[in-house]
Design an enzyme around this catalytic site. Structure first.
Site, PDB file in Angstrom:
ATOM      1  N   ARG A 131      -9.892 -25.655 -25.838  1.00 56.21           N
ATOM      2  CA  ARG A 131      -9.833 -25.620 -26.890  1.00 56.21           C
ATOM      3  C   ARG A 131      -8.443 -24.955 -26.775  1.00 56.21           C
ATOM      4  O   ARG A 131      -7.583 -25.046 -28.012  1.00 56.21           O
ATOM      5  CB  ARG A 131     -10.746 -24.519 -27.493  1.00 56.21           C
ATOM      6  CG  ARG A 131     -11.800 -25.798 -28.127  1.00 56.21           C
ATOM      7  CD  ARG A 131     -12.902 -24.544 -29.160  1.00 56.21           C
ATOM      8  NE  ARG A 131     -13.138 -23.411 -28.265  1.00 56.21           N
ATOM      9  CZ  ARG A 131     -14.236 -23.253 -27.728  1.00 56.21           C
ATOM     10  NH1 ARG A 131     -15.765 -24.048 -27.939  1.00 56.21           N
ATOM     11  NH2 ARG A 131     -14.863 -21.971 -27.986  1.00 56.21           N
ATOM     12  N   SER A 159     -24.745 -24.652 -18.166  1.00 50.26           N
ATOM     13  CA  SER A 159     -25.088 -24.653 -19.073  1.00 50.26           C
ATOM     14  C   SER A 159     -26.382 -24.712 -20.078  1.00 50.26           C
ATOM     15  O   SER A 159     -26.578 -24.896 -20.604  1.00 50.26           O
ATOM     16  CB  SER A 159     -24.490 -24.983 -20.260  1.00 50.26           C
ATOM     17  OG  SER A 159     -23.984 -24.054 -21.634  1.00 50.26           O
ATOM     18  N   CYS A 208     -31.937 -17.785 -20.234  1.00 48.43           N
ATOM     19  CA  CYS A 208     -32.950 -16.598 -20.629  1.00 48.43           C
ATOM     20  C   CYS A 208     -34.303 -17.061 -20.901  1.00 48.43           C
ATOM     21  O   CYS A 208     -35.407 -16.299 -21.537  1.00 48.43           O
ATOM     22  CB  CYS A 208     -31.945 -16.054 -21.672  1.00 48.43           C
ATOM     23  SG  CYS A 208     -30.700 -14.806 -20.859  1.00 48.43           S
ATOM     24  N   PRO A 212      -4.043 -12.131  -6.658  1.00 51.13           N
ATOM     25  CA  PRO A 212      -3.418 -12.811  -7.885  1.00 51.13           C
ATOM     26  C   PRO A 212      -4.019 -14.180  -7.816  1.00 51.13           C
ATOM     27  O   PRO A 212      -4.506 -14.835  -7.309  1.00 51.13           O
ATOM     28  CB  PRO A 212      -1.916 -13.046  -7.523  1.00 51.13           C
ATOM     29  CG  PRO A 212      -1.795 -11.537  -6.473  1.00 51.13           C
ATOM     30  CD  PRO A 212      -3.252 -11.166  -6.148  1.00 51.13           C
ATOM     31  N   TYR A 225      -9.501 -14.771 -11.292  1.00 47.03           N
ATOM     32  CA  TYR A 225     -10.516 -14.095 -11.801  1.00 47.03           C
ATOM     33  C   TYR A 225     -12.121 -14.087 -11.623  1.00 47.03           C
ATOM     34  O   TYR A 225     -11.855 -14.692 -10.722  1.00 47.03           O
ATOM     35  CB  TYR A 225     -10.160 -14.534 -13.656  1.00 47.03           C
ATOM     36  CG  TYR A 225      -8.564 -14.489 -13.818  1.00 47.03           C
ATOM     37  CD1 TYR A 225      -8.621 -13.677 -14.941  1.00 47.03           C
ATOM     38  CD2 TYR A 225      -8.194 -15.388 -13.907  1.00 47.03           C
ATOM     39  CE1 TYR A 225      -6.973 -13.493 -15.347  1.00 47.03           C
ATOM     40  CE2 TYR A 225      -6.092 -15.325 -14.344  1.00 47.03           C
ATOM     41  CZ  TYR A 225      -5.819 -14.783 -14.960  1.00 47.03           C
ATOM     42  OH  TYR A 225      -4.539 -14.402 -14.826  1.00 47.03           O
ATOM     43  N   ALA A 226     -12.821 -13.041 -13.021  1.00 46.49           N
ATOM     44  CA  ALA A 226     -13.881 -12.972 -12.376  1.00 46.49           C
ATOM     45  C   ALA A 226     -15.197 -12.604 -13.396  1.00 46.49           C
ATOM     46  O   ALA A 226     -14.674 -11.804 -14.396  1.00 46.49           O
ATOM     47  CB  ALA A 226     -14.727 -11.865 -11.130  1.00 46.49           C
ATOM     48  N   GLY A 281     -19.344 -11.948 -15.699  1.00 45.81           N
ATOM     49  CA  GLY A 281     -20.153 -12.245 -16.124  1.00 45.81           C
ATOM     50  C   GLY A 281     -21.322 -11.716 -14.899  1.00 45.81           C
ATOM     51  O   GLY A 281     -21.004 -10.269 -14.471  1.00 45.81           O
ATOM     52  N   ASP A 282     -22.677 -12.010 -14.001  1.00 42.55           N
ATOM     53  CA  ASP A 282     -23.917 -11.044 -13.488  1.00 42.55           C
ATOM     54  C   ASP A 282     -22.744 -10.531 -12.092  1.00 42.55           C
ATOM     55  O   ASP A 282     -23.624  -9.710 -11.730  1.00 42.55           O
ATOM     56  CB  ASP A 282     -24.592 -11.128 -13.499  1.00 42.55           C
ATOM     57  CG  ASP A 282     -25.350 -12.355 -14.258  1.00 42.55           C
ATOM     58  OD1 ASP A 282     -24.748 -11.803 -15.896  1.00 42.55           O
ATOM     59  OD2 ASP A 282     -26.544 -12.599 -14.679  1.00 42.55           O
TER      60      ASP A 282
END
Length: 826
Positions: free
Chosen positions: A25, A42, A46, A279, A282-283, A285-286
């Site tokens: 987006r 996706s 849960c 550099p 990124y990370a 979540g669990d």
């Protein structure tokens, strides 16, 4: 025009999918490739347990998005069954093992890691057994669904009492299986403090789940039919399947040689921009360490909400937006059959581990206006700093739990103080809340503690109370006290307190308690303004009793007292209407919305109006009524023909009046002994305390009720200042022994020589003296009760008696005797 960025995303659930959609987006031209080692992206992880239980009927509802849908709407290259097995930051490449393409490399400009966490499988003998299942993804749940649908599957064992274990236990039960849950700790759901976790455990047990606490699994065995689970106590439990849910570990083994910094448990270390130590990587979540929002320390909290927010922030950072992640406060919620538990912020265990100074308060307000149908109590606990800063909250109940914890979570996010809770203007109408919302109420209670208008103590501090320096007082009604009380407490109903102040020693600290804390607060204000030092039990007897819960284990539930039905609420499940039709109902009573003691008082009044054999159907919403009515029925001799709790938390009991004497064969009484000590003679005093010590040593609860001449043996040997007496009181003092050392014999007293001879023989034969026997009995928990009426007649004052003595009346003794199966008169 700048060259489009090439962004690779490892992991296609929660954080990864959120990052992909947000980045598209923000950047229409970026090349986005998402790798997922499983066949689905996706999906609603849960929601997986609820597909097992049948609440979610269609498997397709679990698939929030598909690879094709992601490609069509967001132009994202989704590669399923593609596992990233290595990362090379120097070349900016990842190595991929794909079911379709084999082994290959893919380069990147920016890399987002969202690998999640995998179930922890301990290295135990037999762990490869095919009847052991874990719960992480759609294929896992498909295998479990297939197993429970087979004809030979009837029993299951869940190992682990965390969120996944509890949800799976509930849904396996809903699917029709017998379920045993094994937990290594002494409680379920460690984000909750024990007294609230016990409410959720009771809900599970009352719905037919067998619970085993403080048990460690040592291994697994293959049986002719099913699987055996070996426990630390030597027992072996058998079942048709096992669910392993003892926790998760970050799925980050592929990063071992990448240079990406990992925490001590393998979590990826990131900053507030979600950047790793390398550099362009990124990370989210669990798999990551996060900052504790309240304390600023590093922690790991695997929750879906934070993972999705982190995915959005990473996309913002890559697109050039300065969004940061401020930390996780751990707001969570769980459904346990008809009950809900929710928490936010820190619990007591965390605060103690961090050596933080804190205060706590527990209230039990109604979920909405009690006069409107369907109201039930919410147990709400608040933890706060000495300056009032909110540190955490927990709530358990059947209705309205979620919005109360959400309110407090928002207050914590904005640095709220307990005084802020008192000022919150929250929506109110009778079906939804009260004019003073439970959040306001817990704020008021906390504010009173901050302002030192009341001093409180918690249920676990009762063990620290010194009976020599304090008096424990139950300010509930006599009916409530007889129906169950904290051992060693004196019953003085709050409405009688002003008239009975003389029964309390002003030199001692008074520890009061009521059912939920409200009447106790009123009592503290009365006593405080009459010069007493006093403090109130936070959460009242209700919280104390909840904290005493111990699961029944896997043994068949035995009949208790005159309770004729099985205690498990699900025993009549599916046939409840038929069971109701079989019972003839003479009268109906609806006490929904009333809190204890209201339901019991109404039940007693209604039962008093019935003829022998007539029945009463009662509906109540107070959660404590489930246990209260069983205790009351046992005490009153009534029969409980039916006891059920529906999914909304409403309890239905059918009682039959029974005025015939209760026989020992039909009623199992408490393992307890009571004795009335009327005599004040040495030989009988020695016999009394020998019996009391023996009974206490065998595990019995012993109450000794001293009346008339028996009072002399519990008088102090020395007093700093004897009370001034006149008239009859003075005459009694002159005529009667002043303490146990002055007691005479019933036979062969010989002007005082007999007692000396007996004491000498006891010493020679290494028999403990009367005074030693008394101290031994007190040390074993024997309750010493002095008769108030006898004290008044004989002019004996409280300060003349030993400090451990409790002042009580005949009603108190009868209440104790009613629960005992061994009564003596000496």
């Amino acid at each position: 025009m700048n060259k489009p960025k090439k962004v690779l995303i490892v992991g296609g659930v929660a954080g990864g999918a959120s990052a992909a959609a947000r980045l598209r987006r923000l950047d229409e031209h970026a090349e986005i490739i998402m790798f997922e080692k499983g066949p689905y992206i996706s999906f609603a992880n849960c929601g997986l347990p609820y597909y097992i239980g049948g609440t979610i009927e269609e498997r397709g509802r679990l698939l929030v998005q598909t690879p094709k849908g992601m490609e069509d709407r967001f132009n994202i290259d989704v590669r399923t069954q593609s596992e990233v097995i290595a990362v090379d930051p120097s070349k900016r490449t990842v190595q991929v093992r794909s079911a379709e393409r084999g082994l290959y490399e893919e380069n990147y400009d920016e890399l987002i890691l969202s690998p999640g966490a995998r179930p922890l499988v301990p290295d135990l003998p037999g762990k490869e057994n095919p009847l052991i299942y874990t719960v992480r993804n759609i294929p896992d749940i498909d295998r479990i669904k297939e197993q429970i649908s087979s004809d030979n599957n009837r029993t299951s064992i869940v190992i682990g009492g965390g969120f996944i274990g509890v949800e799976m236990a509930e849904n396996l039960k809903e699917a029709g299986l017998d379920v045993t849950l094994i937990e290594g700790n002494n409680q379920l759901l460690t984000p909750f403090d024990p007294e609230l976790a016990s409410m959720l455990a009771q809900e599970m047990e009352q719905n037919g789940v067998n619970l085993l606490f403080s048990q460690r699994v040592q291994g697994f065995r293959t049986l002719d039919q099913g699987i055996g689970v070996e426990l630390s106590d030597g027992k072996i439990l058998s079942a048709d399947m096992v669910i392993l849910a003892i926790g998760v570990i970050p799925d980050t083994s592929f990063l071992q040689d990448s240079g990406v910094a990992l925490g001590p448990r393998g979590h990826i270390i990131v900053n507030d921009k979600m950047e790793s130590s390398v550099p362009h990587i990124y990370a989210v979540g669990d798999a990551i360490e996060v900052k504790d929002y309240i304390h600023g320390t590093q922690t790991a909290i695997p929750l879906a909400g934070p993972a999705n927010k982190q995915g959005r922030i990473v996309a913002d950072q890559i697109a050039g937006l300065p969004t940061i992640y401020k930390g996780t406060q751990g707001t969570s919620i769980i459904k346990v059959f008809g009950m809900t538990g929710a928490s936010t912020g820190s619990n007591e265990k965390t605060l103690k581990r961090m050596q933080k100074d804190y205060r706590s308060v527990i209230v039990h307000p109604a979920s909405h206006a009690s006069y409107y149908p369907g109201s039930s109590a919410v147990a709400l606990k608040l933890l706060f700093a000495p300056d009032g800063k909110i540190l955490g909250a927990q709530a358990v109940g059947y209705e309205g739990v979620d919005k109360r914890i959400d309110d407090i979570a928002v207050a914590i996010h904005f640095g709220g103080n307990v005084r802020d809770l008192t000022e919150l203007e929250l929506s109110y109408a009778p079906p939804y809340s009260s004019a003073k919302d439970p959040v306001n109420m817990v704020g008021y209670a906390a504010e009173n503690i901050l302002d030192e208008r009341v001093y409180s103590y918690s249920y676990d501090q009762l063990a620290e109370r010194d009976p020599a320096q304090s008096v424990l007082v139950d300010v509930r009604s006599d009916l409530e006290h007889r129906n169950g009380n904290i051992p060693g407490s004196l019953s003085i109903p709050v409405d009688e307190l002003r008239q009975r102040l003389g029964e309390l020693d002003v030199t001692k600290e008074i520890w009061v308690y009521c059912q939920v804390g409200l009447r106790g607060y009123t009592a503290t204000q009365i006593l405080r303004q009459h010069g007493y030092q006093v403090k109130n039990l936070s959460g009242g007897y209700k919280t104390y009793r909840q904290a005493q819960f111990k699961p029944a284990g896997v043994e068949p539930q035995k009949e208790q007292g005159r309770i004729l039905m099985n205690g498990n609420a699900n025993e009549n499940k599916g046939s409840g209407e038929d069971a109701s039709r079989e019972l003839h109902i003479d009268n109906e009573l609806n006490v929904c919305g009333l809190s204890c003691p209201g339901p019991l008082i109404e039940v007693k009044q209604k039962m008093d109006q019935l003829a022998d054999g007539q029945t009463l159907r009662v509906k109540a919403s107070d959660p404590g009524f489930y246990e209260d009515v069983k205790a009351w029925a046992t005490m009153s001799g009534s029969d409980v023909l039916k006891l059920e709790r529906d999914k909304g938390g409403v309890i239905e009991a059918v009682l039959a009046k029974n005025t015939s004497p209760v026989t020992s064969g039909s009623m199992q009484l408490e393992k307890a002994s009571t004795m009335v000590v009327f005599s004040g003679e040495l030989d009988k005093a020695i016999a009394s305390f020998i019996i009391a010590n023996g009974a206490a040593a065998s595990g019995r609860k012993v109450t000794m009720f001293f009346t008339f001449w028996g009072l002399n043996m519990i008088r102090k040997q020395e007093m700093q200042q004897a009370p001034v007496k006149t008239g009859m009181a003075r005459m009694f003092d002159l005529m009667l022994p002043s303490n146990s050392l002055k007691l005479g014999l019933s036979k062969m007293n010989m002007f005082g020589a007999g007692p000396k001879m007996i004491r000498g023989l006891m010493k020679k034969n290494n028999v403990a003296s009367l005074e030693q026997l008394m101290q031994s009995a007190i040390a074993q928990g024997v309750e010493i009760v002095a008769c108030q009426m006898s004290m008044d007649l004989m002019g004996i004052q409280r300060e003349e008696l030993i400090d451990q003595a409790v002042i009580g009346g005949v009603g108190y003794y009868l209440g104790q005797a009613d629960h005992a199966n061994h009564n003596l008169f000496i």
